[in-house]
Design a protein around this motif. Structure first.
Motif, PDB file in Angstrom:
ATOM      1  N   THR A   1       0.831  -1.202   0.000  1.00 55.57           N
ATOM      2  CA  THR A   1       0.000   0.000   0.000  1.00 55.57           C
ATOM      3  C   THR A   1       0.867   1.254   0.000  1.00 55.57           C
ATOM      4  O   THR A   1       0.629   2.194  -0.775  1.00 55.57           O
ATOM      5  CB  THR A   1      -0.944   0.006   1.214  1.00 55.57           C
ATOM      6  OG1 THR A   1      -1.800  -1.139   1.126  1.00 55.57           O
ATOM      7  CG2 THR A   1      -1.784   1.263   1.275  1.00 55.57           C
ATOM      8  N   ALA A   2       1.882   1.283   0.847  1.00 53.33           N
ATOM      9  CA  ALA A   2       2.757   2.453   0.929  1.00 53.33           C
ATOM     10  C   ALA A   2       3.573   2.625  -0.355  1.00 53.33           C
ATOM     11  O   ALA A   2       3.719   3.744  -0.865  1.00 53.33           O
ATOM     12  CB  ALA A   2       3.686   2.340   2.135  1.00 53.33           C
ATOM     13  N   THR A   3       4.075   1.522  -0.908  1.00 54.73           N
ATOM     14  CA  THR A   3       4.838   1.593  -2.157  1.00 54.73           C
ATOM     15  C   THR A   3       3.959   2.139  -3.278  1.00 54.73           C
ATOM     16  O   THR A   3       4.359   3.043  -4.017  1.00 54.73           O
ATOM     17  CB  THR A   3       5.391   0.203  -2.536  1.00 54.73           C
ATOM     18  OG1 THR A   3       6.247  -0.257  -1.484  1.00 54.73           O
ATOM     19  CG2 THR A   3       6.162   0.251  -3.844  1.00 54.73           C
ATOM     20  N   ASP A   4       2.749   1.600  -3.387  1.00 53.22           N
ATOM     21  CA  ASP A   4       1.811   2.068  -4.423  1.00 53.22           C
ATOM     22  C   ASP A   4       1.504   3.553  -4.258  1.00 53.22           C
ATOM     23  O   ASP A   4       1.369   4.283  -5.248  1.00 53.22           O
ATOM     24  CB  ASP A   4       0.511   1.260  -4.381  1.00 53.22           C
ATOM     25  CG  ASP A   4       0.689  -0.180  -4.844  1.00 53.22           C
ATOM     26  OD1 ASP A   4       1.742  -0.512  -5.424  1.00 53.22           O
ATOM     27  OD2 ASP A   4      -0.239  -0.983  -4.609  1.00 53.22           O
TER      28      ASP A   4
ATOM     29  N   MET B   1      10.927  -4.124   1.455  1.00 53.07           N
ATOM     30  CA  MET B   1      11.239  -2.819   2.035  1.00 53.07           C
ATOM     31  C   MET B   1      12.017  -1.957   1.044  1.00 53.07           C
ATOM     32  O   MET B   1      11.795  -0.750   0.960  1.00 53.07           O
ATOM     33  CB  MET B   1      12.001  -2.986   3.344  1.00 53.07           C
ATOM     34  CG  MET B   1      11.130  -3.605   4.434  1.00 53.07           C
ATOM     35  SD  MET B   1      12.027  -3.910   5.953  1.00 53.07           S
ATOM     36  CE  MET B   1      12.144  -2.257   6.586  1.00 53.07           C
ATOM     37  N   VAL B   2      12.914  -2.563   0.271  1.00 58.38           N
ATOM     38  CA  VAL B   2      13.669  -1.818  -0.731  1.00 58.38           C
ATOM     39  C   VAL B   2      12.707  -1.160  -1.716  1.00 58.38           C
ATOM     40  O   VAL B   2      12.890  -0.009  -2.106  1.00 58.38           O
ATOM     41  CB  VAL B   2      14.680  -2.731  -1.465  1.00 58.38           C
ATOM     42  CG1 VAL B   2      15.226  -2.060  -2.712  1.00 58.38           C
ATOM     43  CG2 VAL B   2      15.806  -3.119  -0.525  1.00 58.38           C
ATOM     44  N   ARG B   3      11.656  -1.867  -2.089  1.00 57.30           N
ATOM     45  CA  ARG B   3      10.670  -1.303  -3.023  1.00 57.30           C
ATOM     46  C   ARG B   3      10.054  -0.037  -2.452  1.00 57.30           C
ATOM     47  O   ARG B   3       9.913   0.970  -3.145  1.00 57.30           O
ATOM     48  CB  ARG B   3       9.576  -2.316  -3.314  1.00 57.30           C
ATOM     49  CG  ARG B   3      10.096  -3.503  -4.049  1.00 57.30           C
ATOM     50  CD  ARG B   3       9.108  -4.629  -4.029  1.00 57.30           C
ATOM     51  NE  ARG B   3       9.801  -5.825  -4.471  1.00 57.30           N
ATOM     52  CZ  ARG B   3       9.216  -6.870  -4.944  1.00 57.30           C
ATOM     53  NH1 ARG B   3       7.905  -6.908  -5.048  1.00 57.30           N
ATOM     54  NH2 ARG B   3       9.908  -7.914  -5.329  1.00 57.30           N
TER      55      ARG B   3
ATOM     56  N   THR C   1      21.502  -4.336   4.762  1.00 61.94           N
ATOM     57  CA  THR C   1      20.663  -5.228   3.974  1.00 61.94           C
ATOM     58  C   THR C   1      19.221  -5.066   4.414  1.00 61.94           C
ATOM     59  O   THR C   1      18.931  -5.049   5.611  1.00 61.94           O
ATOM     60  CB  THR C   1      21.106  -6.695   4.185  1.00 61.94           C
ATOM     61  OG1 THR C   1      22.475  -6.803   3.799  1.00 61.94           O
ATOM     62  CG2 THR C   1      20.264  -7.642   3.356  1.00 61.94           C
ATOM     63  N   PHE C   2      18.318  -4.933   3.428  1.00 60.92           N
ATOM     64  CA  PHE C   2      16.881  -4.821   3.691  1.00 60.92           C
ATOM     65  C   PHE C   2      16.158  -5.908   2.916  1.00 60.92           C
ATOM     66  O   PHE C   2      16.666  -6.389   1.897  1.00 60.92           O
ATOM     67  CB  PHE C   2      16.344  -3.456   3.239  1.00 60.92           C
ATOM     68  CG  PHE C   2      17.016  -2.288   3.887  1.00 60.92           C
ATOM     69  CD1 PHE C   2      16.798  -1.988   5.228  1.00 60.92           C
ATOM     70  CD2 PHE C   2      17.870  -1.474   3.166  1.00 60.92           C
ATOM     71  CE1 PHE C   2      17.428  -0.900   5.829  1.00 60.92           C
ATOM     72  CE2 PHE C   2      18.505  -0.389   3.753  1.00 60.92           C
ATOM     73  CZ  PHE C   2      18.277  -0.102   5.088  1.00 60.92           C
ATOM     74  N   SER C   3      14.959  -6.232   3.351  1.00 66.51           N
ATOM     75  CA  SER C   3      14.151  -7.172   2.577  1.00 66.51           C
ATOM     76  C   SER C   3      13.815  -6.532   1.235  1.00 66.51           C
ATOM     77  O   SER C   3      13.767  -5.299   1.113  1.00 66.51           O
ATOM     78  CB  SER C   3      12.862  -7.530   3.332  1.00 66.51           C
ATOM     79  OG  SER C   3      11.943  -6.449   3.279  1.00 66.51           O
ATOM     80  N   HIS C   4      13.558  -7.362   0.233  1.00 63.28           N
ATOM     81  CA  HIS C   4      13.229  -6.835  -1.098  1.00 63.28           C
ATOM     82  C   HIS C   4      11.950  -6.012  -1.054  1.00 63.28           C
ATOM     83  O   HIS C   4      11.806  -5.037  -1.784  1.00 63.28           O
ATOM     84  CB  HIS C   4      13.123  -7.976  -2.103  1.00 63.28           C
ATOM     85  CG  HIS C   4      14.452  -8.502  -2.503  1.00 63.28           C
ATOM     86  ND1 HIS C   4      15.217  -9.284  -1.679  1.00 63.28           N
ATOM     87  CD2 HIS C   4      15.181  -8.321  -3.617  1.00 63.28           C
ATOM     88  CE1 HIS C   4      16.346  -9.569  -2.271  1.00 63.28           C
ATOM     89  NE2 HIS C   4      16.356  -9.004  -3.453  1.00 63.28           N
TER      90      HIS C   4
END
Length: 152
Positions: free
Chosen positions: A13-16, A128-130, A123-126
């Motif tokens: 939701t936040a990425t979108d 979170m990187v998005r 290192t972040f989860s993929h």
């Protein structure tokens, strides 16, 4: 462009939201490369090769390809905004930023890339990187427009 879907609802939701905000300034598209089926049973190298083939399929001639990779160049938000601006001024049709799978990128994808960008030495989860990257794209747009979102 990213490998695999964002499964966590609040991150998606936040990425979108940030992609939608950035799209008000210039065309921004978030393309998902489907996960490789049976990846749990695949060797790491085979998985990278299969993901890499899908990434290459999604590219067009003339694309400037930037891999988001922990070994890439680090930039400030203002430097990143300048990077995007230079691409626009140079008349690039597309700058394609690529978030790879859990094991990184195949050699073929590295050869096709024009540069690599690191968001952090951590290192972040993929997923979170998005989110972090979508926010930085939006931030870059506001910097370029002189809007008050970014504070130095």
């Amino acid at each position: 462009m990213a490998v695999g879907r964002t499964a966590t609802d609040y991150l998606r939701t936040a990425t979108d939201d940030y992609v939608r905000r950035a799209s008000r300034y210039m065309p921004v598209e978030f393309v998902i490369i489907p996960d490789i089926k049976t990846s749990r049973t695949l060797d790491e190298g085979v998985q990278k090769e299969r993901e890499g083939a899908k990434i290459i399929e999604g590219l067009q001639p003339g694309d400037r390809v930037v891999l988001l990779d922990e070994h890439g160049r680090q930039m400030t938000s203002r430097e990143f905004a300048g990077f995007i601006e230079k691409g626009a001024v140079a008349g690039l049709k597309r700058i394609v930023f690529v978030i790879g799978g859990p094991y990184g990128f195949s050699d073929e994808v590295h050869r096709r890339a024009d540069s690599e960008l690191s968001l952090s030495r951590m290192t972040f989860s993929h997923e979170m990187v998005r989110l972090f990257f979508a926010e930085q794209v939006y931030r870059a747009m506001t910097i370029l427009r002189g809007e008050p979102y970014h504070h130095d």
